[in-house]
Write a protein that holds these residues in place. Structure first.
Motif, short mmCIF file in Angstrom:
data_model
loop_
_atom_site.label_atom_id
_atom_site.label_comp_id
_atom_site.label_asym_id
_atom_site.label_seq_id
_atom_site.Cartn_x
_atom_site.Cartn_y
_atom_site.Cartn_z
N TYR A 73 0.82 -1.33 -0.08
CA TYR A 73 -0.10 -0.06 0.07
C TYR A 73 0.85 1.29 -0.04
CZ TYR A 73 -2.98 3.53 1.98
OH TYR A 73 -3.74 4.72 2.18
N SER A 74 0.51 2.17 -0.99
CA SER A 74 1.21 3.37 -0.78
C SER A 74 0.45 4.61 -1.16
CB SER A 74 2.47 3.45 -1.83
OG SER A 74 1.98 3.18 -2.97
N VAL A 75 0.70 5.69 -0.57
CA VAL A 75 -0.09 7.18 -0.93
C VAL A 75 0.97 7.82 -2.11
CG1 VAL A 75 -0.63 9.45 0.09
CG2 VAL A 75 -0.72 7.26 1.45
N LEU A 76 0.22 7.87 -3.14
CA LEU A 76 0.89 8.31 -4.37
C LEU A 76 0.75 9.95 -4.17
CD1 LEU A 76 -0.74 6.15 -7.09
CD2 LEU A 76 1.48 5.77 -5.98
N TRP A 77 -0.03 10.55 -3.63
CA TRP A 77 -0.32 12.07 -3.65
C TRP A 77 -1.23 12.48 -2.50
CZ3 TRP A 77 -4.59 15.34 -4.30
CH2 TRP A 77 -4.03 16.74 -4.48
N LYS A 78 -0.80 13.28 -1.91
CA LYS A 78 -1.88 13.92 -0.79
C LYS A 78 -1.94 15.48 -0.80
CE LYS A 78 1.17 13.69 3.19
NZ LYS A 78 1.37 13.18 4.39
N LYS A 79 -3.02 16.00 -0.25
CA LYS A 79 -3.27 17.34 -0.27
C LYS A 79 -4.08 17.52 0.96
CE LYS A 79 -3.92 21.45 -2.59
NZ LYS A 79 -4.44 22.21 -3.82
N ASP A 80 -3.80 18.71 1.72
CA ASP A 80 -4.70 19.15 3.08
C ASP A 80 -6.02 19.69 2.26
OD1 ASP A 80 -5.76 20.67 5.31
OD2 ASP A 80 -4.00 21.03 5.73
N THR A 81 -7.08 19.10 3.05
CA THR A 81 -8.43 19.50 2.69
C THR A 81 -9.16 20.97 2.96
OG1 THR A 81 -9.22 18.65 4.64
CG2 THR A 81 -9.34 17.13 2.82
N ALA A 82 -8.04 21.77 3.72
CA ALA A 82 -8.46 23.17 4.08
C ALA A 82 -8.53 23.76 2.58
CB ALA A 82 -7.01 23.72 4.91
N GLY A 83 -9.68 24.63 2.81
CA GLY A 83 -9.75 25.55 1.70
C GLY A 83 -10.58 24.69 0.33
N ILE A 84 -10.91 23.58 0.60
CA ILE A 84 -11.63 22.81 -0.64
C ILE A 84 -13.19 22.94 -0.34
CG2 ILE A 84 -12.18 20.43 -1.37
CD1 ILE A 84 -9.28 21.31 -1.97
N ASP A 85 -13.74 23.56 -1.30
CA ASP A 85 -15.11 23.60 -1.23
C ASP A 85 -16.00 22.60 -1.43
OD1 ASP A 85 -14.81 26.56 -0.61
OD2 ASP A 85 -14.67 27.09 -2.50
N ASN A 86 -15.77 21.81 -2.37
CA ASN A 86 -16.45 20.61 -2.88
C ASN A 86 -15.62 19.53 -3.12
OD1 ASN A 86 -18.29 18.76 -4.00
ND2 ASN A 86 -19.18 20.30 -5.55
N LEU A 87 -15.40 18.88 -2.00
CA LEU A 87 -14.64 17.57 -1.76
C LEU A 87 -14.91 16.62 -2.81
CD1 LEU A 87 -11.95 16.47 -0.66
CD2 LEU A 87 -12.96 15.82 1.20
N ARG A 88 -16.12 16.38 -2.82
CA ARG A 88 -16.73 15.24 -3.73
C ARG A 88 -16.30 15.63 -5.19
NH1 ARG A 88 -22.60 13.30 -2.59
NH2 ARG A 88 -21.64 11.44 -2.22
N GLN A 89 -16.62 16.59 -5.65
CA GLN A 89 -16.07 16.85 -7.05
C GLN A 89 -14.73 17.08 -7.37
OE1 GLN A 89 -18.23 17.08 -9.55
NE2 GLN A 89 -16.59 17.63 -11.02
N THR A 90 -13.88 17.42 -6.20
CA THR A 90 -12.46 17.55 -6.37
C THR A 90 -11.91 15.96 -6.46
OG1 THR A 90 -12.29 19.54 -5.22
CG2 THR A 90 -10.36 18.06 -5.09
N LEU A 91 -12.53 15.18 -5.94
CA LEU A 91 -12.27 13.76 -5.80
C LEU A 91 -12.44 13.17 -7.07
CD1 LEU A 91 -13.10 12.72 -2.26
CD2 LEU A 91 -10.71 13.03 -3.12
N LYS A 92 -13.64 13.60 -7.46
CA LYS A 92 -14.08 12.74 -8.78
C LYS A 92 -13.11 13.19 -10.09
CE LYS A 92 -18.10 12.67 -11.67
NZ LYS A 92 -19.55 13.22 -12.03
#
Length: 107
Positions: A73-92
């Motif tokens: 298992y590995s994390v390929l990329w990550k970012k702080d959720t602060a400042g994200i207005d629509n996390l669902r759309q961002t994830l999509k």
């Protein structure tokens, strides 16, 4: 540390969304997913796969046949959720980008 302090510390901890990879170490096949919170996510996947109720049947079949030790298992990329207005759309959008980029064998 009392209960109230523990809760405050938890709430103050930044949350990171990101892209994870589960890799079959024997075949090299990969599974890519985007997650709203990467904290303890490997445990989530292991619980689902060990319980034989993970929705990705090819990954589940290989997990059942080879066992947990055959996967990494590995994390390929990550970012702080602060400042994200629509996390669902961002994830999509993030998922489409990473699926096209990595072209994983497990879908």
């Amino acid at each position: 540390m009392n209960h109230k302090e523990i809760i405050q510390k938890y709430k103050a901890t930044p949350t990171f969304y990101g892209v994870i990879q589960i890799k079959n170490k024997q075949s090299g096949k990969t599974f890519i997913d985007v997650v709203p919170n990467i904290h303890n996510r490997w445990g989530y996947y292991q619980t689902n796969l060990n319980g034989n109720f993970y929705h990705n049947t090819d990954l589940q079949q290989d997990w059942n046949r080879l066992g947990a030790d055959a996967f990494s298992y590995s994390v390929l990329w990550k970012k702080d959720t602060a400042g994200i207005d629509n996390l669902r759309q961002t994830l999509k959008e993030l998922k489409q980008t990473w699926l096209a980029k990595c072209q994983p064998e497990y879908h």
